[in-house]
Design a protein around this motif. Structure first.
Motif, short mmCIF file in Angstrom:
data_model
loop_
_atom_site.label_atom_id
_atom_site.label_comp_id
_atom_site.label_asym_id
_atom_site.label_seq_id
_atom_site.Cartn_x
_atom_site.Cartn_y
_atom_site.Cartn_z
N MET A 278 0.84 -1.20 0.00
CA MET A 278 0.00 0.00 0.00
C MET A 278 0.87 1.25 0.00
O MET A 278 2.05 1.20 0.37
CB MET A 278 -0.94 0.02 1.21
N LYS A 279 0.29 2.36 -0.38
CA LYS A 279 0.98 3.64 -0.39
C LYS A 279 0.75 4.36 0.94
O LYS A 279 -0.19 4.04 1.68
CB LYS A 279 0.50 4.49 -1.56
N SER A 280 1.59 5.34 1.20
CA SER A 280 1.53 6.03 2.49
C SER A 280 0.18 6.72 2.70
O SER A 280 -0.32 6.79 3.82
CB SER A 280 2.67 7.04 2.59
N LYS A 281 -0.42 7.21 1.62
CA LYS A 281 -1.70 7.91 1.77
C LYS A 281 -2.83 6.96 2.13
O LYS A 281 -3.91 7.41 2.59
CB LYS A 281 -2.03 8.68 0.48
N GLU A 282 -2.64 5.66 1.94
CA GLU A 282 -3.66 4.68 2.29
C GLU A 282 -3.58 4.25 3.75
O GLU A 282 -4.49 3.57 4.25
CB GLU A 282 -3.53 3.44 1.39
N LEU A 283 -2.50 4.62 4.43
CA LEU A 283 -2.25 4.11 5.79
C LEU A 283 -3.40 4.43 6.74
O LEU A 283 -3.82 3.59 7.54
CB LEU A 283 -0.94 4.69 6.32
N LYS A 284 -3.93 5.65 6.66
CA LYS A 284 -4.99 6.07 7.59
C LYS A 284 -6.30 5.33 7.35
O LYS A 284 -7.17 5.28 8.24
CB LYS A 284 -5.20 7.57 7.48
#
Length: 624
Positions: A278-284
């Motif tokens: 996953m990408k960092s923007k998907e973490l939340k």
């Protein structure tokens, strides 16, 4: 002339990391690995340490190539600094070469790809005086290779980092058949990996390690933060497998791991299911119980990144209640204290820690039993243990003696040693030393920080610095202004007014004594100040700060002008100083209230400037 054969130990013995060795056959030199090591706490401010570059200054034109065993920093880390100045061919397996290119690109933007040559275990390269072949070994990165130098006197075998694991995947498995072929032709010298020679327990198989990691993931309730080395491809694959088996997604943090993982995926060495990353923007948007964060830190060192996470200083991740930090690498003895400190910080932040190395005996390096198996299989004439601290080299010697080797045929070396082969006597002897010192990298500087600078940094870290600033007039032999003193890392100034004031008097006494009893010399004056202050401060505090005297002088220009005026007067020429002063007066810039207007003489506002020198007036009138 008889053939010349030398084994050069350039670095990588009596230490961990920074592997580089060389074999010279007549006028050709074959360099084996070119690694770096990370500094310990005694190397203040140093980023990394690489082998002595003086070797390439002396022998660079004889080097036929650099041959790499695998893609870890202890094998390829020095390449960027070597290839800056020398165009030397580099040979390695497909993955090793790609990882080497990433390293070189990071430190040297202008990379010459023509120097990189991809080989495999079936490759044999013929040179003028010798040939070089390779064989598969087991390590934590796929396509690791051992190297064989086929010289006229016999074969020299260098294992690089290796271990034996019969259950390893094909890309990681040692080729025992090839080792038997090498043994059949006779081995003159063996240079084996000594890093794990003290281990008495066998290494856990990688299948067992993979199962253990999956169980850790199943039992975790919140986020899992995995700390490991980006170049440990095998461990990265096991993390991916465990995440996929437990329904988690993986976030890669750090530029190194992203480049290495994508490179390994492109070459087919990593299997990654669709949607796993996953990408960092998907973490939340991903729940904690479905998240795995793979952290490797800069240059594969994850502990500092973990500390930043625990202290809320990481750019992306903050450790919070319920997080599990899984340290998926076995730390060396040099960093065990750092691991303990990091674990403490994680617990303070609300997380928990599991260390793979505490629960399983796992390593990418050969145990004592593995080494004995290798020695018994190859039966070398001499043994040169490499890649390890001194006690580990001695451990290999003891293991070899147990297999039946003569102790005199085991050479315990140090960096810079050179073993030469005497063809007539059929044995090696210690020849002239080769460059084997450390080259320290600090920022962009290569080798410009030496022992003197490090000693100063150590003193600064121990007792701080004391600075004394004073202005003098050496012609009049007096102190013009009161000395100013300050310190950093020595004492708290506000609580030590008396000490600071007394030190001012010490400075005055030292300068006055220098004026009265010595012919003036800047170096002696500063040395006297440094010595007097050092003795005084030690007597008062029992500390030895770095004393930095700063001495300035006034009236230097006035002295030169007076001397020039005296010389002009002696020659009878008294008009030059007047002429110079008049010219300055005429070209003086206008004040702010009259921008863009001609200069105005304050003594005669509204009138044109009047020159008192009649000769100059007549010339000025002519111009008007």
């Amino acid at each position: 002339m008889s053939d010349k054969l030398k084994i050069m130990v350039l670095s990588g013995v009596r230490e961990q990391g920074k592997d580089m060795f060389a074999v010279q056959v007549n006028d050709e030199i074959f360099v084996l690995d070119a690694g770096l090591k990370y500094p310990d706490s005694s190397l203040f401010g140093i980023d990394v340490v690489i082998p002595d570059m003086e070797f390439f200054k002396q022998y660079g034109d004889q080097v036929a190539g650099i041959f790499l065993t695998h893609g870890h920093a202890d094998s390829i880390g020095a390449l960027p600094y070597i290839l800056r100045d020398w165009d030397i061919p580099v040979f390695g397996s497909k993955l090793t070469i790609e990882l080497a290119k990433i390293d070189v690109q990071r430190e040297n933007k202008r990379r010459n790809n023509q120097l990189f040559n991809v080989i495999d275990a079936d490759t044999e390269i013929d040179f003028k005086n010798a040939s070089v072949s390779f064989f598969h070994t087991t390590h934590s990165v796929p396509d690791s290779l051992g190297i064989v130098i086929h010289a006229p006197q016999g074969q020299i075998v260098y294992t690089g980092d290796f271990k034996f694991d019969p259950s390893a995947q094909p890309a990681y498995r040692t080729d025992m058949t090839r080792l038997a072929e090498i043994a059949k032709n006779g081995v003159l010298a063996l240079l084996p990996d000594s890093s794990n020679a003290e281990a008495v327990l066998p290494n856990a198989s990688e299948n067992e390690v993979g199962t253990y990691i999956t169980n850790v993931f199943r039992n975790a309730k919140g986020r899992i933060i995995v700390a490991g080395k980006a170049s440990n491809i095998n461990r990265v694959q096991q993390v991916f497998n465990a995440a996929a088996a437990t329904g988690r997604r993986v976030l890669l943090t750090g530029r190194d791991v992203a480049k290495i993982v994508h490179t390994a995926m492109k070459l087919g060495y990593l299997e990654v299911p669709d949607g796993l990353l996953m990408k960092s923007k998907e973490l939340k948007d991903v729940p904690d119980e479905k998240t795995v964060i793979l952290e490797t830190g800069r240059m594969g060192q994850p502990l500092q990144s973990l500390q930043k996470m625990a202290n809320n200083r990481h750019r992306m991740i903050t450790i919070h209640e319920g997080d599990l930090v899984f340290i998926a690498t076995t730390p060396s003895h040099a960093v065990e204290t750092t691991v303990a400190i990091t674990s403490d910080m994680v617990y303070r932040a609300g997380g928990t820690v599991i260390e793979l190395g505490r629960n399983m005996h796992t390593s990418g390096h050969a145990t004592g039993r593995d080494l004995q198996t290798l020695i018994d299989l190859l039966k070398p004439r001499i043994l040169v243990p490499v890649i390890g601290d001194y006690r580990l080299l001695e451990a290999v010697k003891d293991l070899a003696v147990e297999t039946g080797m003569d102790p005199d045929d085991v050479y315990i070396t140090q960096n810079g040693d050179c073993l030469e082969y005497d063809t007539k006597r059929g044995q090696f002897f210690r020849g002239d030393a080769v460059p084997g010192e450390d080259t320290m990298i600090d920022g962009s500087g290569v080798g410009d920080v030496g022992n003197i600078v490090l000693r100063d940094r150590e003193v600064l870290s121990d007792d701080g610095i004391f600075i004394a600033v004073v202005t003098i007039d050496r012609k009049k032999k007096k102190i013009v202004s009161e000395p100013q003193v300050t310190s950093r890392g020595f004492v708290y100034i506000k609580a030590n007014h008396k000490l600071m004031n007394d030190s001012i008097q010490v400075i005055k006494d030292a300068i006055q004594a220098n004026f009265e009893h010595k012919k003036f010399d800047w170096t002696e004056l500063k040395q006297d100040m440094r010595s007097s202050l050092g003795k005084f401060l030690y007597k008062q505090t029992n500390r030895r700060p770095v004393v930095l005297p700063v001495v300035m002088e006034v009236n230097q220009n006035r002295h030169r002008a007076m001397q020039k005026k005296a010389e002009d007067a002696a020659e009878g020429n008294k008009e030059k100083p007047v002429k110079k002063n008049n010219r300055k007066k005429q070209t003086r810039p206008a004040n702010k209230s009259a921008k863009g207007k001609k200069p105005v003489n304050k003594s005669a506002k509204g009138k044109k400037p009047v020159n008192k020198n009649k000769k100059k007036d007549s010339k000025a009138d002519d111009k008007r």
